[in-house]
Design a protein around this motif. Structure first.
Motif, PDB file in Angstrom:
ATOM      1  N   ARG A 156      -0.674  19.995   0.463  1.00 24.96           N
ATOM      2  CA  ARG A 156      -0.150  19.721   1.796  1.00 24.96           C
ATOM      3  C   ARG A 156      -1.045  20.260   2.906  1.00 24.96           C
ATOM      4  O   ARG A 156      -0.818  19.967   4.066  1.00 24.96           O
ATOM      5  CB  ARG A 156       1.238  20.338   1.944  1.00 24.96           C
ATOM      6  CG  ARG A 156       2.251  19.824   0.938  1.00 24.96           C
ATOM      7  CD  ARG A 156       3.627  20.407   1.218  1.00 24.96           C
ATOM      8  NE  ARG A 156       4.603  19.954   0.251  1.00 24.96           N
ATOM      9  CZ  ARG A 156       5.893  20.281   0.284  1.00 24.96           C
ATOM     10  NH1 ARG A 156       6.326  21.069   1.244  1.00 24.96           N
ATOM     11  NH2 ARG A 156       6.721  19.831  -0.638  1.00 24.96           N
ATOM     12  N   SER A 157      -2.016  21.074   2.569  1.00 20.14           N
ATOM     13  CA  SER A 157      -2.879  21.669   3.584  1.00 20.14           C
ATOM     14  C   SER A 157      -4.085  20.773   3.846  1.00 20.14           C
ATOM     15  O   SER A 157      -4.419  19.882   3.059  1.00 20.14           O
ATOM     16  CB  SER A 157      -3.342  23.061   3.141  1.00 20.14           C
ATOM     17  OG  SER A 157      -4.051  22.978   1.922  1.00 20.14           O
ATOM     18  N   LYS A 158      -4.747  21.048   4.954  1.00 20.55           N
ATOM     19  CA  LYS A 158      -5.931  20.280   5.314  1.00 20.55           C
ATOM     20  C   LYS A 158      -7.092  20.619   4.388  1.00 20.55           C
ATOM     21  O   LYS A 158      -7.147  21.685   3.781  1.00 20.55           O
ATOM     22  CB  LYS A 158      -6.313  20.564   6.768  1.00 20.55           C
ATOM     23  CG  LYS A 158      -5.278  20.093   7.783  1.00 20.55           C
ATOM     24  CD  LYS A 158      -5.745  20.366   9.198  1.00 20.55           C
ATOM     25  CE  LYS A 158      -4.725  19.880  10.210  1.00 20.55           C
ATOM     26  NZ  LYS A 158      -5.168  20.141  11.605  1.00 20.55           N
ATOM     27  N   TYR A 159      -8.027  19.692   4.326  1.00 23.63           N
ATOM     28  CA  TYR A 159      -9.188  19.892   3.460  1.00 23.63           C
ATOM     29  C   TYR A 159     -10.033  21.046   3.979  1.00 23.63           C
ATOM     30  O   TYR A 159     -10.262  21.195   5.171  1.00 23.63           O
ATOM     31  CB  TYR A 159     -10.022  18.618   3.396  1.00 23.63           C
ATOM     32  CG  TYR A 159     -11.357  18.825   2.720  1.00 23.63           C
ATOM     33  CD1 TYR A 159     -11.451  18.944   1.335  1.00 23.63           C
ATOM     34  CD2 TYR A 159     -12.523  18.928   3.477  1.00 23.63           C
ATOM     35  CE1 TYR A 159     -12.671  19.151   0.717  1.00 23.63           C
ATOM     36  CE2 TYR A 159     -13.752  19.131   2.864  1.00 23.63           C
ATOM     37  CZ  TYR A 159     -13.822  19.238   1.483  1.00 23.63           C
ATOM     38  OH  TYR A 159     -15.030  19.460   0.877  1.00 23.63           O
ATOM     39  N   MET A 160     -10.488  21.851   3.031  1.00 27.05           N
ATOM     40  CA  MET A 160     -11.358  22.978   3.348  1.00 27.05           C
ATOM     41  C   MET A 160     -12.438  23.051   2.280  1.00 27.05           C
ATOM     42  O   MET A 160     -12.133  23.074   1.082  1.00 27.05           O
ATOM     43  CB  MET A 160     -10.545  24.277   3.377  1.00 27.05           C
ATOM     44  CG  MET A 160     -11.361  25.508   3.684  1.00 27.05           C
ATOM     45  SD  MET A 160     -10.324  27.004   3.656  1.00 27.05           S
ATOM     46  CE  MET A 160     -11.580  28.264   3.921  1.00 27.05           C
ATOM     47  N   PRO A 161     -13.712  23.066   2.648  1.00 25.22           N
ATOM     48  CA  PRO A 161     -14.783  23.103   1.637  1.00 25.22           C
ATOM     49  C   PRO A 161     -14.749  24.410   0.858  1.00 25.22           C
ATOM     50  O   PRO A 161     -14.320  25.456   1.373  1.00 25.22           O
ATOM     51  CB  PRO A 161     -16.062  22.973   2.472  1.00 25.22           C
ATOM     52  CG  PRO A 161     -15.676  23.440   3.832  1.00 25.22           C
ATOM     53  CD  PRO A 161     -14.253  23.058   4.020  1.00 25.22           C
TER      54      PRO A 161
END
Length: 668
Positions: free
Chosen positions: A425-430
Motif C-alpha cells: 500500500r505504500s509508495k515505491y521506494m528504491p
C-alpha cells in the motif's frame, strides 16, 4: 378416514427422519440450538453444557470451528458384546486442553492467568504484569519468575498486546517436584484456595501470571480529559458476564480476540533475529541500525520490539530520534539521543523519558529548513559513545527531497545495517543498497564519483561539532552497510484522507503524556495545570529587543509550548509558558525539568508545537471565562491559524458557518 390416512402418511416419513438422524455422526454442533439456547428447558441446557465440556476436555474449540467429540466416544455400549467402539481421543492432562487460558479472580483489582505453553492472552487496557512461575513474553520482552513486575499498556491507538507463555529451560524434574516448587513460590503471593486451583490445573512448562490494577499519574491525567478514556479501554456491551469478565474488569482490562493482537511478518522476525545476534556478538563493535520506510509501515513498532528483544540479552540500547512528527520518548518537534535500560511496553505517550541530549527543533516537519535539521542531527549524534547498539528512527517522508535527505543521513551516520520497510500500500521506494547510495547525490552530499561536500553548517552549531574518527573539515566517510528488506503487513487504520488528523491526535497524546509528569505521584489527587505553581524566569530586556526570546515561527510564547535552552548549552525539554508578567518582566513556566537545570536557562525557543485544546477547554475546576478561549476568532490575523492542507475540509467549512471556540494567543 382422512385422519387415519394422514397418520399413515406421516408415520414412514417421521421414522425415516429419525433413522437418518440416529445414523448421522454427531460431530457438528448445530447452529439452531445455539440460537435458541434461551428457549431450551433445563434438561436440554444441561445436556448441551455436558457436550460442550466434553468437547473442551478433548481439546476441541467449539467457539471457532463448531466441532465436538463423537457421541460414540463418550457413551457406554448398550449390549453386552458389541462391536469394538471407536476409541475416544485421549484428553490431555492439565490446562493445555483448554482453548482459552483460564482466568481466576485473586482479590480486589487482581486476577490470575494460567497459560499453557505457547498460548497467549490478548487484552486491551493497562495493568501490572508479574510472572509468578515460568516465563512469558510481552511485546518481545521476556518476564521470568522472580523478576520485578512490568507496567503494560495495551491501547486502542495501537495493536493490542499479548502475554505469551514461552519455553523456559529447567532441570530434569518430575511433575510432582515441579508442582511442589510452584506451590512454594506461590505461597507468598496467593491464598490457599488460589494455590489449590492452580495446582489442580497445573501442567509442565506452563506459566502463571498475576495481573494487577495499575494507576499512574500520567494515565490519570490523560483520562481526566473528556473523550480520552477510550484510548485504554473501550466499553462495549457484552452478553457473557461471568467470573472471568468480572475479574478482568476489576483489573481494568478486557480480553480481545487474537486477531486484534500484534502480528509480525516472517521477514520482520528474521530481521530482528539477525540484528539481535549481531548486537550480542560484538565482533565488529556496536552496530548502528537505521530503520527507514514510508509512512504507516510499522517502523516505530519494529523499533520498540527490537529494543525489548535486545534488552533480553544486553543491559542498554541507544536510540537516536530523527522523526520530528512521531517521536517515541520526547514531545513532538525534538531530535534526541537516549539510553534505554527499561523495556518499552506501550505507545509513546506512556513512556516519555529524559534524553541524554536533545535539541528542540520546534516543528513537526523539517520542510523548508533542511540545513538546520541536518546540523542538529550532527550535533546530537556527536554525543553517541559507541558503547551499546544504536537504533536510528527516521521520518516517513521518503519521496523527492525526503529521499535525498535520507541519503544524506546514511552518509552522515554510517550505519552498519539499514532496515528498509516496504508495503503493497505504500509508495515505491528504491532499495537503498550501498551501491545505490554511493551513486546518488543527496541533498547536501555528493555521490562517490563526484567531490563530496560536508554540506552546510550553521554558525551556532559549528563550534560544538566533534567527530572522533575524522577531522572537522574532512569529507563524510561512508563505509557501506548491509541492507535488510522487511515486507510489512500491518492493518492500516490511516488513509490519505485521515492521516493528518490521526497523526495530530498522536502528537497531542504525546504532549499530554509529557505534561502528565507534572502531576503528583499516585495516590495523591490529580491537580489541574492551572492549579500548579509555575516557575518564574526573568525576562531580560535590552535596547533593540529581547535577546532572551528566540522564535522559530514568528509567534509569541504565551500559552504555548517552548523549548528551555541556554545560549551556550543544548536546548532542554519542553515547557508551557503559562503567562508573561510585563511589569515585572517574568515568564511563568510549567515544566517537569528539575530546578537545578532551570538555573542555566537563559533562552526560550518558540516553535510551532501547539498545546492540545483539551488542556484549555476540559480541565477540572475552571469557572467563568476560560483564559485563551474565544468564539470571536479572525482567521485573517497574521499568524492566527496554521495551514494544514491545500484543500478545505468539510469541518472547516462548517466552522465558518457555525464558529466553535478557538484557541488564540495574546499578542503584546
Amino acid at each position: 378416514m382422512a385422519d387415519s390416512q394422514l397418520l399413515l402418511k406421516r408415520g414412514p416419513f417421521r421414522s425415516t427422519w429419525l433413522r437418518a438422524r440416529k445414523t448421522r455422526t454427531q460431530l457438528v454442533l448445530s447452529r439452531r440450538p445455539r440460537r435458541r439456547l434461551g428457549t431450551l428447558r433445563w434438561c436440554g441446557r444441561r445436556r448441551l453444557r455436558r457436550r460442550l465440556l466434553q468437547a473442551q476436555a478433548a481439546g476441541a474449540d467449539w467457539r471457532e470451528s463448531g466441532c465436538l467429540v463423537p457421541r460414540a466416544a463418550t457413551r457406554r455400549p448398550k449390549t453386552a458384546a458389541p462391536s469394538p467402539a471407536p476409541a475416544a481421543a485421549p484428553a490431555p492432562s492439565g490446562p493445555a486442553s483448554l482453548p482459552i487460558p483460564p482466568v481466576r479472580p485473586a482479590g480486589p483489582g487482581r486476577a490470575l492467568v494460567l497459560l499453557p505453553l505457547e498460548q497467549g492472552f490478548t487484552f486491551s487496557g493497562i495493568c501490572r504484569v508479574t510472572c509468578l512461575y515460568g516465563q512469558v513474553q510481552v511485546f518481545g520482552f521476556a518476564i521470568s519468575q522472580g523478576q520485578p513486575p512490568q507496567d503494560v499498556f495495551s491501547t486502542y491507538t495501537h495493536s493490542r498486546l499479548t502475554i505469551n507463555a514461552v519455553h523456559y529451560s529447567m532441570p530434569e524434574k518430575s511433575k510432582k517436584e515441579m508442582k511442589r516448587e510452584a506451590r512454594a513460590l506461590l505461597r507468598s503471593h496467593l491464598n490457599r484456595d488460589d494455590r489449590c486451583w492452580l495446582m489442580k490445573n497445573f501442567s509442565p512448562l506452563c506459566s502463571i501470571v498475576m495481573l494487577e490494577q495499575l494507576k499512574t499519574s500520567t494515565v490519570n491525567f490523560l483520562v481526566s480529559h473528556p473523550g480520552l478514556s477510550y484510548v485504554f479501554v473501550q466499553e462495549s456491551p457484552t452478553f457473557q458476564i461471568n467470573s472471568e469478565h468480572l475479574a478482568l474488569r476489576s483489573v481494568g482490562i478486557r480480553r480481545e480476540k487474537k486477531k486484534n493482537g500484534l502480528r509480525l511478518t516472517e521477514s520482520a522476525l528474521s530481521a530482528m533475529e539477525e540484528l539481535v545476534t549481531v548486537s550480542c556478538e560484538e565482533v565488529d563493535g556496536c552496530p548502528v541500525i537505521l530503520v527507514c520506510g514510508s509512512q504507516d509501515v510499522g517502523k516505530s513498532t519494529f523499533n520498540r520490539y527490537l529494543i525489548n528483544q535486545l534488552l533480553n540479552s544486553i543491559s542498554c540500547v541507544d536510540y537516536l530520534e530523527c522523526d520530528l512528527g512521531q517521536t517515541e520518548f520526547t514531545p513532538p518537534g525534538c531530535i534526541s539521543l537516549l539510553n534505554i535500560t527499561e523495556p518499552v511496553l506501550g505507545p509513546p505517550f506512556t513512556h516519555q523519558r529524559t534524553p541524554q541530549k536533545m535539541v528542540y527543533y520546534g516543528k513537526p516537519s523539517c520542510k523548508n529548513n533542511y540545513e538546520n535539521y541536518i546540523e542538529i542531527i550532527k550535533y546530537v549524534f556527536s554525543s553517541y559513545k559507541k558503547e551499546s547498539p544504536l537504533i536510528v528512527n527516521t521520518m516517513g517522508w521518503v519521496s523527492d527531497k525526503g529521499l535525498l535527505l535520507l541519503i544524506d543521513l546514511i552518509r552522515l551516520l554510517s550505519p552498519s545495517h539499514v532496515v528498509q520497510f516496504s508495503s503493497g500500500r505504500s509508495k515505491y521506494m528504491p532499495n537503498l543498497t550501498p551501491d545505490y547510495v554511493d551513486d546518488m547525490d543527496g541533498l547536501y552530499t555528493k555521490s562517490k564519483s563526484r567531490v563530496r561536500d560536508r554540506g552546510f553548517q550553521l554558525a551556532e552549531f559549528t563550534e560544538s561539532l566533534e567527530f572522533a574518527d575524522e577531522e572537522k573539515d574532512s569529507p563524510v566517510v561512508f563505509t557501506g552497510h548491509k541492507l535488510i528488506c522487511v515486507q510489512s503487513d500491518f492493518a492500516f487504520r490511516k488513509t490519505p484522507r485521515n492521516r493528518e488528523s490521526h497523526n495530530k491526535v498522536l502528537r497531542d497524546l504525546a504532549v499530554l503524556g509529557y505534561l502528565g509528569q507534572l502531576q503528583p505521584p499516585v495516590p495523591r489527587p490529580l491537580c489541574p495545570l492551572h492549579g500548579l505553581t509555575p516557575y518564574q524566569l526573568w525576562r531580560r530586556a535590552q535596547a533593540g529587543g529581547d535577546p532572551g526570546l528566540r522564535s522559530h515561527s514568528g509567534g509569541t510564547p504565551e500559552a504555548g509550548a517552548v523549548g528551555l535552552a541556554n545560549e551556550d548549552v543544548s536546548p532542554r525539554p519542553d515547557g508551557i509558558c503559562r503567562g508573561i508578567d510585563m511589569e515585572k518582566r517574568l515568564y511563568h513556566i510549567l515544566t517537569p525539568v528539575p530546578p537545578e537545570e532551570l538555573r542555566n536557562v537563559n533562552c526560550l525557543l518558540v516553535g510551532a508545537i501547539s498545546i492540545p485544546q483539551c488542556v484549555f477547554k476540559s480541565q477540572h475546576g475552571l469557572e467563568g471565562t476560560i483564559p485563551y478561549i474565544t468564539t470571536d476568532y479572525n482567521f485573517k490575523l497574521p499568524g492566527a491559524s496554521e495551514k494544514i492542507g491545500a484543500r478545505e475540509t468539510e469541518e472547516t467549512r462548517e466552522e465558518k458557518v457555525h464558529p466553535k471556540p478557538k484557541l488564540y494567543r495574546k499578542i503584546n
